[in-house]
Scaffold this motif. Structure first.
Motif, mmCIF file in Angstrom:
data_model
loop_
_atom_site.group_PDB
_atom_site.id
_atom_site.type_symbol
_atom_site.label_atom_id
_atom_site.label_comp_id
_atom_site.label_asym_id
_atom_site.label_seq_id
_atom_site.Cartn_x
_atom_site.Cartn_y
_atom_site.Cartn_z
ATOM 1 N N LEU A 270 0.804 -1.213 0.000
ATOM 2 C CA LEU A 270 0.000 0.000 0.000
ATOM 3 C C LEU A 270 0.842 1.270 0.000
ATOM 4 O O LEU A 270 0.431 2.282 -0.585
ATOM 5 N N ASP A 271 2.014 1.236 0.623
ATOM 6 C CA ASP A 271 2.826 2.456 0.657
ATOM 7 C C ASP A 271 3.277 2.880 -0.740
ATOM 8 O O ASP A 271 3.322 4.073 -1.058
ATOM 9 N N GLN A 272 3.578 1.900 -1.611
ATOM 10 C CA GLN A 272 3.941 2.236 -2.993
ATOM 11 C C GLN A 272 2.725 2.727 -3.780
ATOM 12 O O GLN A 272 2.840 3.583 -4.664
ATOM 13 N N ILE A 273 1.568 2.170 -3.464
ATOM 14 C CA ILE A 273 0.342 2.545 -4.169
ATOM 15 C C ILE A 273 -0.066 3.978 -3.853
ATOM 16 O O ILE A 273 -0.506 4.728 -4.739
ATOM 17 N N LEU A 274 0.089 4.387 -2.598
ATOM 18 C CA LEU A 274 -0.346 5.721 -2.173
ATOM 19 C C LEU A 274 0.714 6.795 -2.364
ATOM 20 O O LEU A 274 0.419 7.995 -2.268
ATOM 21 N N ALA A 275 1.958 6.388 -2.641
ATOM 22 C CA ALA A 275 3.062 7.349 -2.761
ATOM 23 C C ALA A 275 2.813 8.453 -3.784
ATOM 24 O O ALA A 275 3.114 9.632 -3.507
ATOM 25 N N PRO A 276 2.297 8.160 -4.997
ATOM 26 C CA PRO A 276 2.080 9.251 -5.961
ATOM 27 C C PRO A 276 1.125 10.325 -5.451
ATOM 28 O O PRO A 276 1.376 11.522 -5.640
ATOM 29 N N THR A 277 0.042 9.922 -4.792
ATOM 30 C CA THR A 277 -0.915 10.907 -4.278
ATOM 31 C C THR A 277 -0.321 11.709 -3.133
ATOM 32 O O THR A 277 -0.549 12.921 -3.025
ATOM 33 N N ILE A 278 0.446 11.045 -2.277
ATOM 34 C CA ILE A 278 1.103 11.761 -1.183
ATOM 35 C C ILE A 278 2.028 12.841 -1.747
ATOM 36 O O ILE A 278 2.053 13.991 -1.260
ATOM 37 N N ALA A 279 2.774 12.509 -2.786
ATOM 38 C CA ALA A 279 3.672 13.488 -3.411
ATOM 39 C C ALA A 279 2.896 14.650 -4.021
ATOM 40 O O ALA A 279 3.276 15.826 -3.860
ATOM 41 N N TYR A 280 1.796 14.341 -4.729
ATOM 42 C CA TYR A 280 0.967 15.398 -5.317
ATOM 43 C C TYR A 280 0.329 16.265 -4.238
ATOM 44 O O TYR A 280 0.207 17.492 -4.393
ATOM 45 N N ALA A 281 -0.104 15.653 -3.128
ATOM 46 C CA ALA A 281 -0.746 16.417 -2.052
ATOM 47 C C ALA A 281 0.213 17.428 -1.441
ATOM 48 O O ALA A 281 -0.188 18.529 -1.035
ATOM 49 N N LYS A 282 1.505 17.078 -1.382
ATOM 50 C CA LYS A 282 2.504 17.990 -0.831
ATOM 51 C C LYS A 282 2.915 19.062 -1.840
ATOM 52 O O LYS A 282 3.042 20.247 -1.495
ATOM 53 N N ALA A 283 3.100 18.663 -3.096
ATOM 54 C CA ALA A 283 3.585 19.593 -4.131
ATOM 55 C C ALA A 283 2.466 20.409 -4.757
ATOM 56 O O ALA A 283 2.682 21.532 -5.223
ATOM 57 N N GLY A 284 1.257 19.830 -4.795
ATOM 58 C CA GLY A 284 0.104 20.493 -5.385
ATOM 59 C C GLY A 284 -0.296 19.885 -6.716
ATOM 60 O O GLY A 284 0.541 19.372 -7.459
ATOM 61 N N VAL A 285 -1.585 19.945 -7.013
ATOM 62 C CA VAL A 285 -2.115 19.465 -8.279
ATOM 63 C C VAL A 285 -2.965 20.579 -8.892
ATOM 64 O O VAL A 285 -3.742 21.238 -8.187
ATOM 65 N N PRO A 286 -2.826 20.859 -10.188
ATOM 66 C CA PRO A 286 -3.633 21.927 -10.794
ATOM 67 C C PRO A 286 -5.104 21.538 -10.898
ATOM 68 O O PRO A 286 -5.439 20.413 -11.261
ATOM 69 N N ILE A 287 -5.971 22.465 -10.562
ATOM 70 C CA ILE A 287 -7.413 22.235 -10.609
ATOM 71 C C ILE A 287 -7.890 22.260 -12.060
ATOM 72 O O ILE A 287 -7.564 23.177 -12.819
ATOM 73 N N THR A 288 -8.649 21.251 -12.455
ATOM 74 C CA THR A 288 -9.168 21.184 -13.819
ATOM 75 C C THR A 288 -10.471 21.969 -13.955
ATOM 76 O O THR A 288 -11.089 22.354 -12.958
ATOM 77 N N GLN A 289 -10.905 22.147 -15.185
ATOM 78 C CA GLN A 289 -12.128 22.907 -15.451
ATOM 79 C C GLN A 289 -13.339 22.261 -14.791
ATOM 80 O O GLN A 289 -14.164 22.938 -14.160
ATOM 81 N N GLU A 290 -13.469 20.954 -14.950
ATOM 82 C CA GLU A 290 -14.654 20.273 -14.411
ATOM 83 C C GLU A 290 -14.726 20.382 -12.898
ATOM 84 O O GLU A 290 -15.787 20.639 -12.317
ATOM 85 N N VAL A 291 -13.587 20.174 -12.227
ATOM 86 C CA VAL A 291 -13.548 20.271 -10.766
ATOM 87 C C VAL A 291 -13.891 21.689 -10.319
ATOM 88 O O VAL A 291 -14.676 21.893 -9.383
ATOM 89 N N ALA A 292 -13.335 22.677 -10.984
ATOM 90 C CA ALA A 292 -13.607 24.076 -10.637
ATOM 91 C C ALA A 292 -15.073 24.421 -10.840
ATOM 92 O O ALA A 292 -15.695 25.095 -10.013
#
Length: 568
Positions: A157-179
């Motif tokens: 699970l730690d490898q599976i969740l690692a990408p999201t943890i990295a994005y949560a710290k660095a930030g992810v750009p908000i898309t049109q649909e989400v906005a």
């Protein structure tokens, strides 16, 4: 001159053809916005391109289809937080290539054990509030991840969740649909922007400087990163026992609710057998209640008695028969679908071909009908599907129920709790009446199709009570109308509402909403049959699908959303 003629002739013929039938540039089909995606080693289809890429990365690292699905789901909880997250529930259908078998997982949570129906009666509630602490049931998502990974996973699970943890710290750009979703008037009115003290944790978490992020803003969530790190290290116990559970329970108690640390600690998902019906040689699979999936099978059983291929897509017969079958099935849905641990649900009877034949007789070819149940006894979600090189496929759906669920955000955890508890009834003896430790009625449903015992299609279509209607339309589009996987999702959709008897019988034909693309002649004919036809925006759901044919995966993604299907 002759050479120029032969060069222009194909172009002229193409132009003449387009006058007869609007066609897609690449496929030549009439509804496809783009071609299907084809690949051999793996396929991921989600409603967010970055989630799809994360899923592909997990597959390439040796993860299974289930591992990739969990990774994509985790990211969507960060990047699309109104729709889903670890404060919500989850359902999945998994095709396991080793055992040649389908498995179902019901990862929905139960009501608090410390409150009864009498409490709501004493307080004068006619319905469970749609917001606030009383609408919160145990969130089942994380336990669902752990169960899926334990049974079908190949990497931890730690490898599976690692990408999201990295994005949560660095930030992810908000898309049109989400906005766009975040500034919908309905959501803004729910939040109560004029009351500064109401849902203060929610506003602090999602509305920096008093406003939701807009398209292109870099959204960071270090609190969620920390929570996911705890789950990575401790697995299930990182959520249901210890700091996270204590903060959830303390917040709910402070706000006047009843969800406790014991409710969280005692929660467990349930492996269930998917149920099916055969539709013109294809076995269509759904999960049994407490969800609404078997209504798909009931509708298909009724429609099987009509030659839909002959009447054609978009004909008055196609839309009329579909709408009437939906109304019949939804009468049963409102009456007989609930938590099987608390109710005896007559599944064999509801799914029998004989019962469908009897219900079909109630449909008048020349008049829209009003129906009642046949036996004597709206929502925000993400759907994704993944397939891997070993032939495993997963159909997964996960939700907060309403946009941002209950609007309750425990301090420092980085996620909102769902409001699935608002789906309980406060009427004694109702199939979905509130009771301690009971699972509420659920709208979110994953689907699967097999043919001759082999996987054919993993698919879903999110969107409240549009989901069963959407599932049936995808089945019809592919099996009856011969569309390819992408075209099936891009074709104009039908949504019927107004007769769902969950809150009591409705003596009306309801409203039939049609997307643009259906001919006016058909609309006029439907009106003459007594249908109330209207138009709507945003009610038609979101589709993702993967098909397997001759060792090749075909992927398709919703053109109405930000989604992407991709393979390798």
């Amino acid at each position: 001159m002759k050479q120029l003629y032969f060069f222009l002739l194909p172009l002229l013929l193409m132009g003449m053809t387009s006058l007869l039938k609007a066609q897609d540039r690449t496929s030549g089909k009439s509804f496809a916005t783009r071609s299907e995606v084809l690949a051999v080693n793996g396929m991921v289809a989600t409603n967010h391109p970055l989630a799809t890429q994360i899923g592909l990365d997990i597959l390439k690292k040796g993860g299974s289809a289930v591992d990739a699905a969990i990774a994509a789901n985790a990211f969507l909880g960060l990047a699309d937080p109104a729709m889903n997250g670890i404060g919500g529930d989850l359902f999945a259908v998994v095709w396991d290539a080793k055992t040649n078998k389908l498995y179902g997982l019901n990862a929905s949570g139960r009501s608090p054990k410390g409150v009864t129906l009498a409490y709501f009666k004493e307080k004068g509630y006619a319905r469970v509030p749609a917001m606030g602490p009383l609408s919160v049931t145990v969130p089942g998502c994380v336990d669902g991840w752990v169960e899926l990974n334990k049974k079908f996973g190949k990497i931890p699970l730690d490898q599976i969740l690692a990408p999201t943890i990295a994005y949560a710290k660095a930030g992810v750009p908000i898309t049109q649909e989400v906005a766009d979703l975040m500034i919908e008037p309905q959501l803004l009115s729910r939040i109560g922007l004029k009351d500064a003290g109401k849902f203060s944790n929610f506003k602090k978490q999602y509305m920096k400087n008093g406003a939701f992020p807009v398209k292109g803003d870099l959204y960071k969530n270090p609190e969620l990163a920390r929570t996911l790190e705890m789950i990575s290290k401790k697995g299930r116990d990182g959520y249901y026992i210890g700091e996270v559970a204590q903060k959830i329970a303390a917040h709910i108690k402070q706000e006047g609710g009843f969800l406790s640390t014991d409710d969280l600690a005692s929660h467990k998902s349930e492996w269930v057998d998917p149920v099916s019906t055969n539709y013109r040689g294809y076995d269509v699979w759904e999960l049994p209640p407490n969800g609404q999936g078997i209504s798909v099978l009931q509708i298909l059983n009724i429609l099987e008695g009509y030659d839909l291929a002959k009447v054609g897509f978009g004909s008055k017969e196609h839309i009329h028969y579909f709408t009437e079958a939906k109304k019949l099935a939804y009468e049963d849905l409102a009456t007989y679908y609930g938590d099987p641990a608390f109710n005896a649900i007559p599944l064999p009877k509801l799914l029998s071909k004989e019962y469908a034949a009897g219900r079909r007789k109630l449909i008048n070819d020349k008049q829209a009908g009003i129906y009642e149940p046949g036996l004597a006894i709206a929502g925000h979600t993400i759907y994704l599907t993944v397939a891997d090189k070993d032939g495993n496929m997963v159909s997964l759906i996960q939700s907060n129920a309403a946009p941002f669920g209950s609007l309750e955000v425990p301090e420092g955890l980085g996620f909102v709790l769902h409001n699935r508890g608002s789906f309980y009834e406060l009427t004694e003896n109702h199939i979905n009446a509130f009771a301690p430790g009971k699972r509420p009625f659920h709208t979110i449903i994953p689907a699967f199709i097999t043919r001759e015992g082999k996987p054919f299609m993993s698919f879903g279509l999110m969107g409240g009570d549009m989901q069963p209607q959407g599932h049936v339309q995808m089945v019809m589009n592919i099996i009856d109308f011969g569309m390819n996987l992408q075209e099936a999702g891009d074709a104009p959709r039908i949504y019927h509402e107004g007769t769902f008897a969950r809150f009591g019988h409705v003596n009306d034909v309801g409203t039939l909403y049609l997307e643009s693309g259906f001919p006016y002649e058909t609309i006029r004919d439907l009106m003459l049959l007594g249908h109330k036809v209207s138009y709507a925006y945003g009610l038609f759901g979101g589709y993702q699908a993967i098909m397997r044919k001759a060792g090749v995966y075909y992927g398709a993604s919703e053109s109405r959303k930000d989604g992407q299907a991709a393979g390798y």
